[in-house]
Design an enzyme around this catalytic site. Structure first.
Site, PDB file in Angstrom:
ATOM      1  N   CYS A 202      10.645 -15.159  33.784  1.00 28.55           N
ATOM      2  CA  CYS A 202      10.568 -14.681  34.596  1.00 28.55           C
ATOM      3  C   CYS A 202      10.099 -12.942  32.838  1.00 28.55           C
ATOM      4  O   CYS A 202       9.767 -13.507  31.735  1.00 28.55           O
ATOM      5  CB  CYS A 202      12.590 -13.810  34.200  1.00 28.55           C
ATOM      6  SG  CYS A 202      12.985 -15.057  35.058  1.00 28.55           S
TER       7      CYS A 202
ATOM      8  N   ARG B 160       3.701 -15.203  32.475  1.00 28.81           N
ATOM      9  CA  ARG B 160       4.650 -16.439  31.916  1.00 28.81           C
ATOM     10  C   ARG B 160       5.304 -17.059  33.164  1.00 28.81           C
ATOM     11  O   ARG B 160       5.780 -17.707  32.608  1.00 28.81           O
ATOM     12  CB  ARG B 160       5.751 -15.101  31.398  1.00 28.81           C
ATOM     13  CG  ARG B 160       5.190 -13.999  30.400  1.00 28.81           C
ATOM     14  CD  ARG B 160       6.320 -12.518  30.455  1.00 28.81           C
ATOM     15  NE  ARG B 160       7.476 -12.753  30.297  1.00 28.81           N
ATOM     16  CZ  ARG B 160       7.644 -12.695  29.004  1.00 28.81           C
ATOM     17  NH1 ARG B 160       7.552 -12.572  28.612  1.00 28.81           N
ATOM     18  NH2 ARG B 160       9.229 -12.660  28.950  1.00 28.81           N
TER      19      ARG B 160
ATOM     20  N   TRP C  21      11.300 -16.404  37.466  1.00 30.16           N
ATOM     21  CA  TRP C  21      10.890 -18.191  37.614  1.00 30.16           C
ATOM     22  C   TRP C  21      12.601 -18.162  38.029  1.00 30.16           C
ATOM     23  O   TRP C  21      13.637 -18.150  36.399  1.00 30.16           O
ATOM     24  CB  TRP C  21      10.528 -17.936  36.802  1.00 30.16           C
ATOM     25  CG  TRP C  21      10.373 -19.654  35.893  1.00 30.16           C
ATOM     26  CD1 TRP C  21       9.058 -20.300  36.631  1.00 30.16           C
ATOM     27  CD2 TRP C  21      10.708 -20.643  35.456  1.00 30.16           C
ATOM     28  NE1 TRP C  21       8.645 -21.645  36.005  1.00 30.16           N
ATOM     29  CE2 TRP C  21       9.877 -21.426  35.498  1.00 30.16           C
ATOM     30  CE3 TRP C  21      11.986 -21.158  34.674  1.00 30.16           C
ATOM     31  CZ2 TRP C  21      10.121 -22.504  34.770  1.00 30.16           C
ATOM     32  CZ3 TRP C  21      12.221 -21.668  33.305  1.00 30.16           C
ATOM     33  CH2 TRP C  21      11.330 -22.829  34.660  1.00 30.16           C
TER      34      TRP C  21
ATOM     35  N   ASN D 141      15.977 -11.153  32.818  1.00 28.86           N
ATOM     36  CA  ASN D 141      15.994 -12.751  32.143  1.00 28.86           C
ATOM     37  C   ASN D 141      16.956 -12.774  30.849  1.00 28.86           C
ATOM     38  O   ASN D 141      17.470 -12.359  30.753  1.00 28.86           O
ATOM     39  CB  ASN D 141      14.915 -11.684  31.057  1.00 28.86           C
ATOM     40  CG  ASN D 141      13.569 -11.544  31.669  1.00 28.86           C
ATOM     41  OD1 ASN D 141      13.691 -11.492  32.953  1.00 28.86           O
ATOM     42  ND2 ASN D 141      12.008 -11.784  31.392  1.00 28.86           N
ATOM     43  N   GLY D 142      16.856 -14.750  31.588  1.00 32.37           N
ATOM     44  CA  GLY D 142      18.014 -14.881  30.924  1.00 32.37           C
ATOM     45  C   GLY D 142      19.155 -15.642  31.291  1.00 32.37           C
ATOM     46  O   GLY D 142      18.584 -15.847  32.651  1.00 32.37           O
TER      47      GLY D 142
ATOM     48  N   GLU E 109      -1.685 -34.177  22.203  1.00 27.53           N
ATOM     49  CA  GLU E 109      -2.261 -32.778  22.999  1.00 27.53           C
ATOM     50  C   GLU E 109      -3.554 -33.315  23.865  1.00 27.53           C
ATOM     51  O   GLU E 109      -3.588 -32.605  25.089  1.00 27.53           O
ATOM     52  CB  GLU E 109      -2.973 -31.750  21.656  1.00 27.53           C
ATOM     53  CG  GLU E 109      -2.695 -30.817  22.389  1.00 27.53           C
ATOM     54  CD  GLU E 109      -2.176 -30.030  22.808  1.00 27.53           C
ATOM     55  OE1 GLU E 109      -1.517 -30.041  23.196  1.00 27.53           O
ATOM     56  OE2 GLU E 109      -2.755 -28.489  23.583  1.00 27.53           O
TER      57      GLU E 109
ATOM     58  N   LYS F 236      -2.236 -31.690  28.097  1.00 25.95           N
ATOM     59  CA  LYS F 236      -3.656 -30.900  28.213  1.00 25.95           C
ATOM     60  C   LYS F 236      -4.144 -30.883  29.806  1.00 25.95           C
ATOM     61  O   LYS F 236      -4.102 -30.324  30.501  1.00 25.95           O
ATOM     62  CB  LYS F 236      -5.019 -30.348  27.466  1.00 25.95           C
ATOM     63  CG  LYS F 236      -5.000 -28.871  27.162  1.00 25.95           C
ATOM     64  CD  LYS F 236      -4.630 -27.331  26.536  1.00 25.95           C
ATOM     65  CE  LYS F 236      -2.786 -27.910  26.813  1.00 25.95           C
ATOM     66  NZ  LYS F 236      -2.438 -26.994  26.076  1.00 25.95           N
TER      67      LYS F 236
ATOM     68  N   GLU G 215      -0.616 -31.024  32.834  1.00 27.67           N
ATOM     69  CA  GLU G 215      -0.351 -29.903  33.092  1.00 27.67           C
ATOM     70  C   GLU G 215      -1.775 -28.745  33.878  1.00 27.67           C
ATOM     71  O   GLU G 215      -1.013 -28.432  34.880  1.00 27.67           O
ATOM     72  CB  GLU G 215      -0.352 -29.306  31.357  1.00 27.67           C
ATOM     73  CG  GLU G 215      -1.029 -28.579  30.841  1.00 27.67           C
ATOM     74  CD  GLU G 215      -0.121 -27.203  29.570  1.00 27.67           C
ATOM     75  OE1 GLU G 215      -0.806 -27.470  28.678  1.00 27.67           O
ATOM     76  OE2 GLU G 215       0.783 -26.709  30.034  1.00 27.67           O
TER      77      GLU G 215
ATOM     78  N   HIS H 180       1.526 -53.144  22.709  1.00 27.81           N
ATOM     79  CA  HIS H 180       3.136 -53.454  23.186  1.00 27.81           C
ATOM     80  C   HIS H 180       3.793 -52.694  24.752  1.00 27.81           C
ATOM     81  O   HIS H 180       4.584 -52.279  24.580  1.00 27.81           O
ATOM     82  CB  HIS H 180       3.757 -52.205  22.326  1.00 27.81           C
ATOM     83  CG  HIS H 180       3.525 -53.161  20.310  1.00 27.81           C
ATOM     84  ND1 HIS H 180       3.643 -53.987  20.097  1.00 27.81           N
ATOM     85  CD2 HIS H 180       2.550 -52.312  19.092  1.00 27.81           C
ATOM     86  CE1 HIS H 180       3.164 -54.379  18.504  1.00 27.81           C
ATOM     87  NE2 HIS H 180       2.137 -53.232  18.564  1.00 27.81           N
TER      88      HIS H 180
ATOM     89  N   LYS I  30       4.592 -19.329  30.617  1.00 26.43           N
ATOM     90  CA  LYS I  30       4.053 -19.198  29.097  1.00 26.43           C
ATOM     91  C   LYS I  30       5.292 -19.735  27.997  1.00 26.43           C
ATOM     92  O   LYS I  30       4.849 -20.001  27.228  1.00 26.43           O
ATOM     93  CB  LYS I  30       3.402 -18.384  29.558  1.00 26.43           C
ATOM     94  CG  LYS I  30       2.676 -17.727  28.021  1.00 26.43           C
ATOM     95  CD  LYS I  30       1.023 -19.268  28.296  1.00 26.43           C
ATOM     96  CE  LYS I  30       0.748 -18.607  26.635  1.00 26.43           C
ATOM     97  NZ  LYS I  30      -0.521 -19.908  26.182  1.00 26.43           N
TER      98      LYS I  30
HETATM   99  O1  M6R Z   1       6.013 -21.064  22.844  1.00 27.80           O
HETATM  100  P1  M6R Z   1       5.973 -22.156  22.245  1.00 27.80           P
HETATM  101  O2  M6R Z   1       4.461 -22.325  21.236  1.00 27.80           O
HETATM  102  O3  M6R Z   1       7.625 -22.783  21.358  1.00 27.80           O
HETATM  103  O4  M6R Z   1       6.094 -23.128  23.843  1.00 27.80           O
HETATM  104  C1  M6R Z   1       6.366 -24.325  23.073  1.00 27.80           C
HETATM  105  C2  M6R Z   1       5.731 -24.878  24.951  1.00 27.80           C
HETATM  106  O5  M6R Z   1       6.794 -25.063  26.217  1.00 27.80           O
HETATM  107  C3  M6R Z   1       4.322 -25.012  24.791  1.00 27.80           C
HETATM  108  O6  M6R Z   1       3.663 -24.777  23.186  1.00 27.80           O
HETATM  109  C4  M6R Z   1       3.890 -25.836  25.768  1.00 27.80           C
HETATM  110  O7  M6R Z   1       3.056 -26.460  26.176  1.00 27.80           O
HETATM  111  C5  M6R Z   1       2.321 -25.104  26.177  1.00 27.80           C
HETATM  112  N1  M6R Z   1       2.103 -23.864  27.074  1.00 27.80           N
HETATM  113  C6  M6R Z   1       1.673 -26.474  26.834  1.00 27.80           C
HETATM  114  O8  M6R Z   1       0.260 -25.418  26.641  1.00 27.80           O
END
Ligand code: M6R
Length: 609
Positions: free
Chosen positions: A2, A27, A72, A96-97, A482, A486, A489, A505, A604
């Site tokens: 949010c 966000r 959100w 928010n929250g 990673e 990437k 997502e 395994h 985000k």
């Molecule tokens: O803001 P942060 O680094 O704590 O966020 C953690 C994850 O939500 C974040 O790294 C997420 O996995 C990435 N946006 C993925 O690309």
């Protein structure tokens, strides 16, 4: 996640609020809404994008004060009735929250005759605020809000308006980011500064358990006992241009291309190649404390967690500190054994990830010293850690972390060298070698970027595949994780990252001629091992894409496609390979016509547990 905005001033509020909400789109959100005072409170909201909101909200609606929200969903589906603002008669609220005790409050309020129109936890705030303002002889908005938040359990950043006091916006915060912007004859409130950066760079970050109000020409902040709180105004250096796409098709591509600069910013002023030292002025650890350290625990989520795995290897190799890497969401539920002499290192680009904050609070309760590695100045984690190391990557708008990830890696290299030198684990000569390598990285990253056409071709070739594997060993294991994160997502292709030695395994059962396998095969002491793993998957008919060094003349014999990266210090190769894999994901998602900057279901900044 949010986003909230608020504006009060001499200009028409609606265009400013809509514009601010658009800057918060990154966000992640599923619905949006605005309340504006136009002789009375007028509220417009929709499930969907801000462009849908613009269709129902006349841009020329008069009124100089308003609040807005991008939602959100957490409680209740993304439907218009669940979108914010939420109303109770003459009161309007954005939040928010998560209000954890909302069910108890809701039952009480229903008993008092309040009618709920949504499934949200937020609506209890609106009704409770209305009740508190009206039941006991009448209270002003700010007093009503102060009383209300004393009854709330959970996290909140709140902005509220009331029809009878149209010359103020009231706000409150606990465990959810809130910042106010100080303009000339106008003031702003928002979840983050990008919302009003176009109008002012003068900001105050509101702390937990603070309430306050904005008028067009003044603001006040109070604690929960009604004491006035005096706070310094901070100047934000980021300008809005830095947050624009600068001609790239997507923020993600722009941010990938910014890495030569962002990396340079990360290490600027910290490296001495002559001395073989890394100076981290923000590290408040005495040399004696550093020498006594027995153990470190890295806490993070998602991409930051992947960076943390590399951090573990670096701290162990360069600083001789036993290091555990913990998933933040699991940490506090797993009975961590901490005695207070460990160092906790939280990695979070946003500085607001709820799970990471909770894990840090849990480790602090054992008396552990803490370091935060974050990209966001003034974020919550910075106020909860003993030392803060900023990644200085600049604002990252794309949901997929790219430049913030490589900046995190850089901070981890620098921290490991700094600690290793203090502890006498690495020599000046070894440090000098690494520092020289770090200084070469911006130019080497540029070389990877210059090869984007070849990576694009590779991406297109396999863009229709259903499953992908990414494998690596030792330092290349987090790169594989990673790379897979990437790809999944942003392209929605199922992708698994594996320590290459683990394939036999179990996962080997999934390898077929339809499964591309990306092997991170840069030169180093596990090179021969990854070649064996490549042979294992080739024997199962997999197509293998290798990420390999420019001077590797052997690799082509074993694989189908080679993505080349410049040769570097072995420890630094993950930075270059990661950039190459970011491009592979980006172009795969592009070929599949995906929503690259805002992947489905993702946000985000994940500020709820
Ligand atoms: O803001 P942060 O680094 O704590 O966020 C953690 C994850 O939500 C974040 O790294 C997420 O996995 C990435 N946006 C993925 O690309």
């Amino acid at each position: 996640m949010c986003g909230i905005v608020g504006y009060i001033g001499s200009e028409q509020a609606v265009p400013i609020l809509i514009d601010s909400l658009k800057t918060l789109e990154y966000r992640g959100y599923d619905s949006a809404g605005v309340t504006v005072y136009n002789g009375k409170l007028e509220t417009y909201k929709v499930a969907g994008r801000i462009m849908e909101l613009e269709k129902v909200l006349p841009i020329d609606t008069p009124g100089n004060v308003g609040i807005g929200h991008t939602r959100w969903a957490t409680h209740g589906k993304p439907e218009t009735r669940n979108a914010h603002p939420h109303l109770s008669s003459n009161v309007s609220v954005v939040h928010n929250g998560i209000i954890e005790n909302y069910m108890v409050l809701k039952e009480r309020l229903i008993g008092l005759g309040y009618e709920f129109k949504s499934d949200t936890d937020t609506e209890v705030i609106a009704h409770l605020l209305h009740f508190n303002m009206n039941h006991d002889g009448g209270k002003h908005l700010l007093d009503g809000l102060t009383e209300t938040i004393k009854e709330l359990e959970g996290s909140y950043a709140i902005a509220a308006m009331c029809e009878e006091e149209p010359d103020i916006i009231a706000f409150a915060r606990k465990d959810s980011p809130l910042v106010i912007g100080i303009g000339k004859g106008s003031n702003y409130a928002a979840s983050d500064v990008t919302a009003f950066l176009k109008h002012t760079r003068e900001v105050i970050f509101i702390s937990d358990n603070e309430v306050g109000l904005l008028r067009s020409d003044s603001f006040e902040i109070f604690d929960l006992n009604g004491n006035s709180v005096s706070r310094d105004i901070e100047i934000i250096e980021w300008n809005l241009e830095a947050a624009e796409k600068a001609g790239y098709e997507h923020f993600m591509l722009k941010e990938i291309h910014e890495q030569p600069t962002s990396i340079r910013n990360t290490f600027a002023g910290k490296l001495s190649e002559i001395e073989g030292t890394v100076t981290l002025d923000e590290l408040y650890l005495q040399p004696e404390e550093v020498k006594r350290l027995k153990r470190a625990t890295i806490i993070a989520c998602g991409t930051s967690w992947n960076a943390g795995i590399l951090g573990k290897y670096l701290f162990e190799k360069l600083a001789g500190i036993h290091t555990d890497i913990e998933t933040a969401s699991e940490f506090r539920y797993s009975n961590p054994i901490l005695c207070g002499e460990e160092l906790t290192i939280a990695i979070t680009q946003s500085g607001e990830t709820a799970d990471t904050l909770a894990a840090v609070r849990s480790s602090t309760s054992y008396g552990c010293r803490s370091i935060a590695i974050t990209n966001v100045v003034g974020s919550t984690i910075t106020r909860e850690s003993d030392s803060v190391l900023y990644t200085r990557a600049g604002p990252e708008i794309g949901v997929a972390a790219t430049k913030t990830f490589t900046a995190q890696l850089l901070v981890l290299y620098m921290l490991a060298i700094n600690l290793g030198r203090t502890r006498g684990v690495i020599s000046a000569a070894e440090a000098k070698d690494l520092i020289a390598g770090i200084k070469r990285l911006p130019g080497q990253i540029q070389k990877v970027l210059d090869r984007k056409d070849a990576i694009n071709e590779c991406a297109i070739q396999f863009a229709d595949k259903r499953d992908y594997f990414f494998i690596g060993r030792y330092l290349n294991y987090p790169v594989a994780l990673e790379g897979a994160l990437k790809l999944k997502e942003i392209s929605y292709i199922h992708a698994e990252g594996y320590a290459a030695g683990e394939l036999k395994h179990g996962p080997l059962a999934l390898i077929t001629d339809e499964t591309p396998v990306v092997a991170i095969a840069t030169k180093g002491h596990t090179y021969e091992k990854i070649l064996s793993n490549i042979k294992e998957v080739k024997a199962r008919n997999a197509t293998v894409i290798a990420v390999a060094n420019d001077d590797d003349t052997e690799i082509e014999k074993y694989v189908d496609v080679v993505i080349r990266v410049p040769s570097s210090h072995e420890l630094l190769a993950p930075v270059l390979s990661s950039v190459a894999l970011q491009l592979l994901s980006y172009y795969t998602a592009l070929a599949r016509d995906c929503s690259i900057d805002k992947p489905r279901n993702l946000a985000k900044s994940v500020t709820v547990e």
